[in-house]
Design a protein around this motif. Structure first.
Motif, PDB file in Angstrom:
ATOM      1  N   VAL A 117       0.832  -1.198   0.000  1.00 55.76           N
ATOM      2  CA  VAL A 117       0.000   0.000   0.000  1.00 55.76           C
ATOM      3  C   VAL A 117       0.872   1.256   0.000  1.00 55.76           C
ATOM      4  O   VAL A 117       0.607   2.213  -0.741  1.00 55.76           O
ATOM      5  N   ILE A 118       1.915   1.240   0.808  1.00 54.35           N
ATOM      6  CA  ILE A 118       2.814   2.396   0.893  1.00 54.35           C
ATOM      7  C   ILE A 118       3.571   2.580  -0.420  1.00 54.35           C
ATOM      8  O   ILE A 118       3.661   3.695  -0.951  1.00 54.35           O
ATOM      9  N   GLU A 119       4.110   1.496  -0.959  1.00 55.27           N
ATOM     10  CA  GLU A 119       4.894   1.594  -2.194  1.00 55.27           C
ATOM     11  C   GLU A 119       4.044   2.097  -3.360  1.00 55.27           C
ATOM     12  O   GLU A 119       4.515   2.851  -4.211  1.00 55.27           O
ATOM     13  N   GLN A 120       2.778   1.667  -3.408  1.00 59.60           N
ATOM     14  CA  GLN A 120       1.890   2.143  -4.463  1.00 59.60           C
ATOM     15  C   GLN A 120       1.592   3.627  -4.323  1.00 59.60           C
ATOM     16  O   GLN A 120       1.205   4.281  -5.296  1.00 59.60           O
ATOM     17  N   GLY A 121       1.775   4.155  -3.123  1.00 58.98           N
ATOM     18  CA  GLY A 121       1.415   5.541  -2.852  1.00 58.98           C
ATOM     19  C   GLY A 121       2.499   6.558  -3.137  1.00 58.98           C
ATOM     20  O   GLY A 121       2.320   7.744  -2.827  1.00 58.98           O
ATOM     21  N   VAL A 122       3.639   6.134  -3.679  1.00 61.11           N
ATOM     22  CA  VAL A 122       4.694   7.085  -4.031  1.00 61.11           C
ATOM     23  C   VAL A 122       5.009   6.999  -5.527  1.00 61.11           C
ATOM     24  O   VAL A 122       4.825   5.958  -6.157  1.00 61.11           O
ATOM     25  N   TYR A 123       5.484   8.100  -6.066  1.00 64.88           N
ATOM     26  CA  TYR A 123       5.900   8.143  -7.477  1.00 64.88           C
ATOM     27  C   TYR A 123       7.301   7.571  -7.633  1.00 64.88           C
ATOM     28  O   TYR A 123       7.562   6.766  -8.518  1.00 64.88           O
ATOM     29  N   LYS A 140       9.717   5.115  -6.370  1.00 62.41           N
ATOM     30  CA  LYS A 140       9.684   3.908  -5.539  1.00 62.41           C
ATOM     31  C   LYS A 140      10.921   3.779  -4.651  1.00 62.41           C
ATOM     32  O   LYS A 140      10.853   3.154  -3.589  1.00 62.41           O
ATOM     33  N   ASP A 141      12.033   4.377  -5.054  1.00 60.31           N
ATOM     34  CA  ASP A 141      13.247   4.248  -4.240  1.00 60.31           C
ATOM     35  C   ASP A 141      13.179   5.065  -2.953  1.00 60.31           C
ATOM     36  O   ASP A 141      14.049   4.948  -2.089  1.00 60.31           O
ATOM     37  N   ILE A 179      11.009   4.545  -0.746  1.00 61.99           N
ATOM     38  CA  ILE A 179      10.549   3.626   0.299  1.00 61.99           C
ATOM     39  C   ILE A 179      11.729   2.758   0.740  1.00 61.99           C
ATOM     40  O   ILE A 179      11.915   1.625   0.299  1.00 61.99           O
ATOM     41  N   THR A 180      12.540   3.334   1.597  1.00 65.72           N
ATOM     42  CA  THR A 180      13.691   2.634   2.155  1.00 65.72           C
ATOM     43  C   THR A 180      13.252   1.813   3.374  1.00 65.72           C
ATOM     44  O   THR A 180      12.118   1.928   3.844  1.00 65.72           O
ATOM     45  N   GLU A 181      14.157   1.019   3.893  1.00 62.09           N
ATOM     46  CA  GLU A 181      13.839   0.245   5.093  1.00 62.09           C
ATOM     47  C   GLU A 181      13.549   1.174   6.272  1.00 62.09           C
ATOM     48  O   GLU A 181      12.697   0.880   7.108  1.00 62.09           O
ATOM     49  N   GLU A 182      14.248   2.304   6.338  1.00 60.78           N
ATOM     50  CA  GLU A 182      14.003   3.264   7.419  1.00 60.78           C
ATOM     51  C   GLU A 182      12.610   3.872   7.301  1.00 60.78           C
ATOM     52  O   GLU A 182      11.893   4.022   8.297  1.00 60.78           O
ATOM     53  N   VAL A 183      12.205   4.217   6.082  1.00 59.36           N
ATOM     54  CA  VAL A 183      10.876   4.776   5.880  1.00 59.36           C
ATOM     55  C   VAL A 183       9.809   3.752   6.250  1.00 59.36           C
ATOM     56  O   VAL A 183       8.818   4.073   6.920  1.00 59.36           O
ATOM     57  N   MET A 184      10.007   2.491   5.850  1.00 54.50           N
ATOM     58  CA  MET A 184       9.031   1.459   6.198  1.00 54.50           C
ATOM     59  C   MET A 184       9.000   1.222   7.706  1.00 54.50           C
ATOM     60  O   MET A 184       7.934   0.946   8.278  1.00 54.50           O
TER      61      MET A 184
END
Length: 278
Positions: free
Chosen positions: A162-168, A170-171, A173-178
């Motif tokens: 869901v989070i990855e689909q929500g950004v333009y 994709k990079d 979404i790092t492990e820290e962001v997750m």
């Protein structure tokens, strides 16, 4: 990602409920209100740019982040707006620049209609409204046994999708962001609060207020990430049409979590809007 200074939280009791927030900077107060799936951390990428000019306050809604997640509480848009109204009063803030994201935009609409004296101006970022939320899978959580399953079977893998689909980009979404996204949902109480927000922040509650939006007299900026897969562009367009004198800006390279995609553009747009340049 730049975090609020020392990553520290402050707490205040509002009507017997513990509400968490972060605060940084000096100047006129600016209140940042998140939506579903997130909490105050979603604003971290904007903090450095905004706190140089404003007293930036990022709140965790009831049920979100480090705020309370009580059973049997009212998590609706109207209840959240009442908490924010009392929050502004309890902190002794003069009228604030209110910046909202997603479902937080619904809360901002209620604030603008019920408590305009507490606001200087409004910024909507990928707002929701006009009975476009919740979508069917979320709406089904109103059925008790499906709710129980959702709490018990909360899937972090699906959450990541869901989070990855929500950004333009994709990079971003790092492990820290997750880790930051998923931090509140690692406990049962956290999952409960997350799902309560998703279930109860319904834009259908705004239907009766629609006729009052056209009477808003404060400056309003609407920012739409064109790549947002979750909230229709029609919402932003309709808000723009109904709020006379509002400004609508589209960012092609922005997803739903546009704070991760284009933080510098957001800071610039917000500052220019408040200074009268937009």
């Amino acid at each position: 990602m730049h975090r609020m200074k020392s990553d520290s939280y402050l707490y205040i009791e509002i009507n017997g409920l513990k509400i968490a927030y972060q605060r940084q900077g000096h100047g006129d107060p600016m209140l940042l209100v998140h939506g579903t799936t997130t909490y105050s951390f979603i604003w971290d990428t904007l903090v450095t740019g905004l706190s140089a000019s404003f007293d930036v306050i990022a709140i965790d809604l009831l049920g979100g982040g480090r705020s309370d997640k009580p059973r049997q509480a009212d998590y609706s848009i109207f209840a959240q707006a009442e908490i924010i109204h009392n929050f502004i009063s309890a902190l002794g803030l003069k009228p604030v620049h209110l910046v909202s994201h997603g479902a937080g935009g619904g809360i901002a609409q209620v604030m603008a209609i019920r408590y305009p004296e507490q606001l200087m101006d409004l910024v909507f970022i990928n707002p929701f409204g006009y009975d476009k939320w919740p979508v069917q899978p979320v709406d089904m959580m109103r059925i008790p046994f499906i709710w129980d399953i959702a709490v018990a079977m909360f899937d972090l893998g699906f959450f990541r999708m869901v989070i990855e689909q929500g950004v333009y980009y994709k990079d971003r979404i790092t492990e820290e962001v997750m880790r930051l996204f998923s931090e509140p949902v690692k406990t049962r109480d956290g999952k409960y609060g997350f799902l309560q927000l998703a279930k109860n922040l319904s834009s259908r509650d705004l239907t009766d207020l629609r006729g009052e939006l056209c009477r808003l007299s404060m400056p309003v900026l609407i920012i739409r990430g064109s790549a947002d897969p979750y909230l229709s562009s029609q919402i932003s367009r309709t808000l723009h049409e109904e709020i006379k004198g509002s400004t609508l800006i589209q960012i092609e390279t922005g997803g739903h979590f546009i704070q991760l995609d284009e933080p510098e553009k957001l800071v610039s747009l917000i500052k220019d809007f408040i200074s009268g340049k937009t």
